[in-house]
Motif scaffolding. Structure first.
Motif, PDB file in Angstrom:
ATOM      1  N   CYS A   1       1.963  12.642 -48.560  1.00 22.01           N
ATOM      2  CA  CYS A   1       1.501  12.841 -47.178  1.00 22.01           C
ATOM      3  C   CYS A   1      -0.021  12.751 -47.078  1.00 22.01           C
ATOM      4  O   CYS A   1      -0.610  13.199 -46.094  1.00 22.01           O
ATOM      5  CB  CYS A   1       1.997  14.179 -46.629  1.00 22.01           C
ATOM      6  SG  CYS A   1       1.381  15.621 -47.535  1.00 22.01           S
ATOM      7  N   LYS A   2      -0.642  12.184 -48.112  1.00 22.26           N
ATOM      8  CA  LYS A   2      -2.103  12.055 -48.170  1.00 22.26           C
ATOM      9  C   LYS A   2      -2.786  13.416 -48.030  1.00 22.26           C
ATOM     10  O   LYS A   2      -3.862  13.525 -47.433  1.00 22.26           O
ATOM     11  CB  LYS A   2      -2.601  11.093 -47.086  1.00 22.26           C
ATOM     12  CG  LYS A   2      -2.068   9.676 -47.222  1.00 22.26           C
ATOM     13  CD  LYS A   2      -2.590   8.785 -46.111  1.00 22.26           C
ATOM     14  CE  LYS A   2      -2.024   7.381 -46.242  1.00 22.26           C
ATOM     15  NZ  LYS A   2      -2.494   6.494 -45.142  1.00 22.26           N
ATOM     16  N   HIS A   3      -2.122  14.458 -48.547  1.00 22.08           N
ATOM     17  CA  HIS A   3      -2.658  15.827 -48.566  1.00 22.08           C
ATOM     18  C   HIS A   3      -2.922  16.392 -47.168  1.00 22.08           C
ATOM     19  O   HIS A   3      -3.741  17.288 -46.998  1.00 22.08           O
ATOM     20  CB  HIS A   3      -3.953  15.879 -49.389  1.00 22.08           C
ATOM     21  CG  HIS A   3      -3.770  15.393 -50.795  1.00 22.08           C
ATOM     22  ND1 HIS A   3      -3.164  16.152 -51.772  1.00 22.08           N
ATOM     23  CD2 HIS A   3      -4.068  14.199 -51.362  1.00 22.08           C
ATOM     24  CE1 HIS A   3      -3.122  15.451 -52.905  1.00 22.08           C
ATOM     25  NE2 HIS A   3      -3.660  14.265 -52.686  1.00 22.08           N
ATOM     26  N   SER A   4      -2.184  15.840 -46.171  1.00 25.11           N
ATOM     27  CA  SER A   4      -2.357  16.325 -44.795  1.00 25.11           C
ATOM     28  C   SER A   4      -1.279  17.328 -44.401  1.00 25.11           C
ATOM     29  O   SER A   4      -1.428  18.058 -43.419  1.00 25.11           O
ATOM     30  CB  SER A   4      -2.318  15.149 -43.824  1.00 25.11           C
ATOM     31  OG  SER A   4      -1.019  14.566 -43.791  1.00 25.11           O
ATOM     32  N   GLY A   5      -0.175  17.361 -45.140  1.00 26.66           N
ATOM     33  CA  GLY A   5       0.943  18.224 -44.774  1.00 26.66           C
ATOM     34  C   GLY A   5       1.891  17.581 -43.783  1.00 26.66           C
ATOM     35  O   GLY A   5       2.953  18.120 -43.491  1.00 26.66           O
ATOM     36  N   TRP A   6       1.507  16.400 -43.265  1.00 27.63           N
ATOM     37  CA  TRP A   6       2.328  15.688 -42.286  1.00 27.63           C
ATOM     38  C   TRP A   6       2.567  14.260 -42.777  1.00 27.63           C
ATOM     39  O   TRP A   6       1.704  13.661 -43.413  1.00 27.63           O
ATOM     40  CB  TRP A   6       1.657  15.648 -40.913  1.00 27.63           C
ATOM     41  CG  TRP A   6       1.510  16.988 -40.281  1.00 27.63           C
ATOM     42  CD1 TRP A   6       0.453  17.837 -40.383  1.00 27.63           C
ATOM     43  CD2 TRP A   6       2.470  17.636 -39.453  1.00 27.63           C
ATOM     44  NE1 TRP A   6       0.674  18.988 -39.684  1.00 27.63           N
ATOM     45  CE2 TRP A   6       1.920  18.894 -39.080  1.00 27.63           C
ATOM     46  CE3 TRP A   6       3.737  17.307 -38.974  1.00 27.63           C
ATOM     47  CZ2 TRP A   6       2.579  19.794 -38.268  1.00 27.63           C
ATOM     48  CZ3 TRP A   6       4.402  18.200 -38.157  1.00 27.63           C
ATOM     49  CH2 TRP A   6       3.834  19.433 -37.810  1.00 27.63           C
ATOM     50  N   LEU A   7       3.724  13.732 -42.420  1.00 27.80           N
ATOM     51  CA  LEU A   7       4.055  12.362 -42.797  1.00 27.80           C
ATOM     52  C   LEU A   7       4.377  11.561 -41.542  1.00 27.80           C
ATOM     53  O   LEU A   7       5.248  11.943 -40.752  1.00 27.80           O
ATOM     54  CB  LEU A   7       5.260  12.333 -43.741  1.00 27.80           C
ATOM     55  CG  LEU A   7       5.495  10.993 -44.427  1.00 27.80           C
ATOM     56  CD1 LEU A   7       4.425  10.741 -45.477  1.00 27.80           C
ATOM     57  CD2 LEU A   7       6.868  10.956 -45.073  1.00 27.80           C
ATOM     58  N   GLU A   8       3.658  10.475 -41.367  1.00 30.15           N
ATOM     59  CA  GLU A   8       3.919   9.601 -40.218  1.00 30.15           C
ATOM     60  C   GLU A   8       5.286   8.963 -40.400  1.00 30.15           C
ATOM     61  O   GLU A   8       5.547   8.261 -41.369  1.00 30.15           O
ATOM     62  CB  GLU A   8       2.840   8.515 -40.148  1.00 30.15           C
ATOM     63  CG  GLU A   8       3.085   7.498 -39.054  1.00 30.15           C
ATOM     64  CD  GLU A   8       2.121   6.314 -39.159  1.00 30.15           C
ATOM     65  OE1 GLU A   8       2.538   5.204 -38.811  1.00 30.15           O
ATOM     66  OE2 GLU A   8       0.977   6.510 -39.608  1.00 30.15           O
ATOM     67  N   LEU A   9       6.164   9.202 -39.455  1.00 26.04           N
ATOM     68  CA  LEU A   9       7.544   8.744 -39.606  1.00 26.04           C
ATOM     69  C   LEU A   9       7.937   7.710 -38.568  1.00 26.04           C
ATOM     70  O   LEU A   9       8.633   6.752 -38.870  1.00 26.04           O
ATOM     71  CB  LEU A   9       8.504   9.941 -39.514  1.00 26.04           C
ATOM     72  CG  LEU A   9       9.991   9.622 -39.698  1.00 26.04           C
ATOM     73  CD1 LEU A   9      10.256   9.221 -41.140  1.00 26.04           C
ATOM     74  CD2 LEU A   9      10.855  10.823 -39.319  1.00 26.04           C
ATOM     75  N   CYS A  10       7.431   7.898 -37.337  1.00 26.66           N
ATOM     76  CA  CYS A  10       8.021   7.117 -36.262  1.00 26.66           C
ATOM     77  C   CYS A  10       7.018   6.796 -35.153  1.00 26.66           C
ATOM     78  O   CYS A  10       6.829   7.603 -34.248  1.00 26.66           O
ATOM     79  CB  CYS A  10       9.210   7.886 -35.693  1.00 26.66           C
ATOM     80  SG  CYS A  10      10.063   7.053 -34.359  1.00 26.66           S
ATOM     81  N   PRO A  11       6.381   5.637 -35.197  1.00 28.22           N
ATOM     82  CA  PRO A  11       5.611   5.179 -34.043  1.00 28.22           C
ATOM     83  C   PRO A  11       6.558   4.987 -32.860  1.00 28.22           C
ATOM     84  O   PRO A  11       7.661   4.453 -33.021  1.00 28.22           O
ATOM     85  CB  PRO A  11       5.022   3.845 -34.506  1.00 28.22           C
ATOM     86  CG  PRO A  11       5.115   3.887 -35.991  1.00 28.22           C
ATOM     87  CD  PRO A  11       6.326   4.693 -36.318  1.00 28.22           C
ATOM     88  N   CYS A  12       6.174   5.411 -31.690  1.00 28.84           N
ATOM     89  CA  CYS A  12       7.090   5.355 -30.557  1.00 28.84           C
ATOM     90  C   CYS A  12       6.311   5.388 -29.248  1.00 28.84           C
ATOM     91  O   CYS A  12       5.090   5.523 -29.236  1.00 28.84           O
ATOM     92  CB  CYS A  12       8.077   6.523 -30.611  1.00 28.84           C
ATOM     93  SG  CYS A  12       7.271   8.152 -30.690  1.00 28.84           S
ATOM     94  N   GLY A  13       7.026   5.314 -28.140  1.00 31.50           N
ATOM     95  CA  GLY A  13       6.394   5.395 -26.834  1.00 31.50           C
ATOM     96  C   GLY A  13       7.232   4.732 -25.765  1.00 31.50           C
ATOM     97  O   GLY A  13       8.361   4.278 -26.017  1.00 31.50           O
ATOM     98  N   MET A  14       6.670   4.668 -24.562  1.00 35.34           N
ATOM     99  CA  MET A  14       7.349   4.017 -23.446  1.00 35.34           C
ATOM    100  C   MET A  14       7.060   2.514 -23.492  1.00 35.34           C
ATOM    101  O   MET A  14       5.912   2.097 -23.682  1.00 35.34           O
ATOM    102  CB  MET A  14       6.862   4.611 -22.123  1.00 35.34           C
ATOM    103  CG  MET A  14       7.116   6.098 -21.993  1.00 35.34           C
ATOM    104  SD  MET A  14       8.881   6.526 -22.118  1.00 35.34           S
ATOM    105  CE  MET A  14       9.509   5.766 -20.611  1.00 35.34           C
ATOM    106  N   ILE A  15       8.091   1.721 -23.356  1.00 34.37           N
ATOM    107  CA  ILE A  15       7.959   0.266 -23.491  1.00 34.37           C
ATOM    108  C   ILE A  15       6.961  -0.272 -22.461  1.00 34.37           C
ATOM    109  O   ILE A  15       7.038   0.033 -21.271  1.00 34.37           O
ATOM    110  CB  ILE A  15       9.320  -0.419 -23.307  1.00 34.37           C
ATOM    111  CG1 ILE A  15      10.315   0.124 -24.340  1.00 34.37           C
ATOM    112  CG2 ILE A  15       9.190  -1.937 -23.457  1.00 34.37           C
ATOM    113  CD1 ILE A  15      11.749  -0.304 -24.094  1.00 34.37           C
ATOM    114  N   HIS A  16       6.027  -1.070 -22.939  1.00 32.28           N
ATOM    115  CA  HIS A  16       4.979  -1.625 -22.076  1.00 32.28           C
ATOM    116  C   HIS A  16       5.602  -2.550 -21.025  1.00 32.28           C
ATOM    117  O   HIS A  16       6.528  -3.317 -21.325  1.00 32.28           O
ATOM    118  CB  HIS A  16       3.978  -2.411 -22.925  1.00 32.28           C
ATOM    119  CG  HIS A  16       2.688  -2.678 -22.227  1.00 32.28           C
ATOM    120  ND1 HIS A  16       2.567  -3.602 -21.208  1.00 32.28           N
ATOM    121  CD2 HIS A  16       1.444  -2.138 -22.398  1.00 32.28           C
ATOM    122  CE1 HIS A  16       1.313  -3.621 -20.785  1.00 32.28           C
ATOM    123  NE2 HIS A  16       0.613  -2.739 -21.494  1.00 32.28           N
TER     124      HIS A  16
END
Length: 350
Positions: free
Chosen positions: A281-296
């Motif tokens: 997790c690059k020593h951040s404690g968090w892991l990027e799992l899912c880029p997301c959002g409302m479809i443009h």
């Protein structure tokens, strides 16, 4: 004229006895029943006959023709059976009573995670789609609101082919095709577009404990009237809780992706280190799992959907990283190592 048909019948029977394979049989068929065969030649004798004799002789020839065709058909089946028997008899012998000492294989951890995610999303009404790994620049970038020379392309350097196509850098490359496939049902029948499309992706980048040049994603989209961020959060939290069999701590933070607006990064608390920080997790404690959002809106337009009437969400779930979290794999490179010693430890949970 009966002697002519009888003579031909005997000649056919004599040649048929000598037939040993399908090729020879087909030769006889052509010789007797072909356009220039013996039956056709026999009919030429009808020119000198009276009307009544022609009728009688014609019936004899037709009976003979039908008889020869039936005989050839039966002989064909007989030769086929003999060929099958020959193949069976020449197969190597084996003893069915000898016990087989074979080790049971196992699925790759990413395969296990993918199938589990598919099962979960199917239960929520999503269809599972497949898409090519080789796509066009339009599919991978331009249809996703990433025109040529856009700086966002710098983050997704991939592998290009001599014909101008490329190995897809993201499963989002299938979005345009999915929208066009289901837009009529959405617009005319009011059926929401709900689909996931897992696949392998490629990026030309340096590898480390949490980056690989080949990895797996699962794209998901939902398009309908009045879709909001709340719908996205609900489906993602439901999926994660099913995969990990417990509530998972997640966070949404703003993120820029040209094909969604607004865009987010969905992170989960690192399950390997418990949020304390590690190389995964690059020593951040968090892991990027899912880029997301409302479809443009521009992406919806490219897919033939009016953004004034419809909205939707999209997410790109990292199956590789999900597998790391679920099974405690600390280095992403282990998953592509081909090491049977490591990979054979995983078994299907079902």
């Amino acid at each position: 004229m009966s002697e002519l048909t009888e003579k031909l019948r005997q000649e056919f029977a004599s040649k048929l006895k000598a037939v040993s394979d399908a090729k020879e049989l087909d030769g006889i068929r052509v010789e007797f029943l072909g356009k220039k065969g013996s039956i056709t030649e026999l009919l030429k004798n009808m020119r000198s006959l009276s009307a009544e004799e022609k009728k009688t002789f014609g019936q004899e020839v037709n009976r003979l023709k039908s008889e020869l065709a039936d005989t050839i058909a039966k002989k064909t089946e007989e030769l086929k059976k003999k060929e099958i028997e020959r193949e069976i008899n020449t197969m190597p012998k084996f003893d069915v009573s000898i016990p087989a000492y074979l080790e049971r294989g196992s699925y790759h951890p990413i395969t296990l995670v993918q199938r589990e995610c598919e099962r979960i999303f199917k239960s929520m009404g999503f269809t599972v789609e497949d898409y090519s790994e080789i796509v066009t620049d339009y599919e991978c970038f331009e249809s996703l609101n990433i025109p040529k020379h856009h700086p966002a392309r710098d983050m997704q350097d991939t592998y290009y082919l001599t014909n101008g196509q490329l190995l897809k850098s993201q499963t989002s490359a299938a979005q345009n095709a999915i929208y066009r496939k289901y837009k009529d049902a959405l617009i005319h029948d009011g059926v929401p577009i709900k689909a996931i499309f897992p696949g392998r992706c490629f990026r030309n980048e340096a590898t480390d404990a949490c980056h690989e040049n080949t990895f797996f994603q699962m794209e998901g989209v939902m398009v309908d009237k009045n879709i909001s961020i709340s719908n996205l959060i609900y489906f993602m939290k439901t999926m994660l809780s099913e995969v990990f069999k417990k509530d998972i701590k997640v966070r949404l933070r703003p993120g820029f992706f040209p094909f969604v607006e607004p865009g987010f990064e969905l992170d989960i608390s690192c399950l390997i280190c418990g949020g304390e920080g590690c190389p995964s997790c690059k020593h951040s404690g968090w892991l990027e799992l899912c880029p997301c959002g409302m479809i443009h809106p521009e992406v919806l337009k490219a897919g033939g959907i009016d953004p004034e009437d419809y909205t939707g969400f999209a997410f790109g779930l990292g199956l590789t990283r999900l597998a790391m979290m679920k099974y405690g794999v600390k280095d992403i490179r282990d998953l592509n190592s081909g090491s049977l010693k490591s990979l054979s430890q995983f078994t299907d949970d079902e």
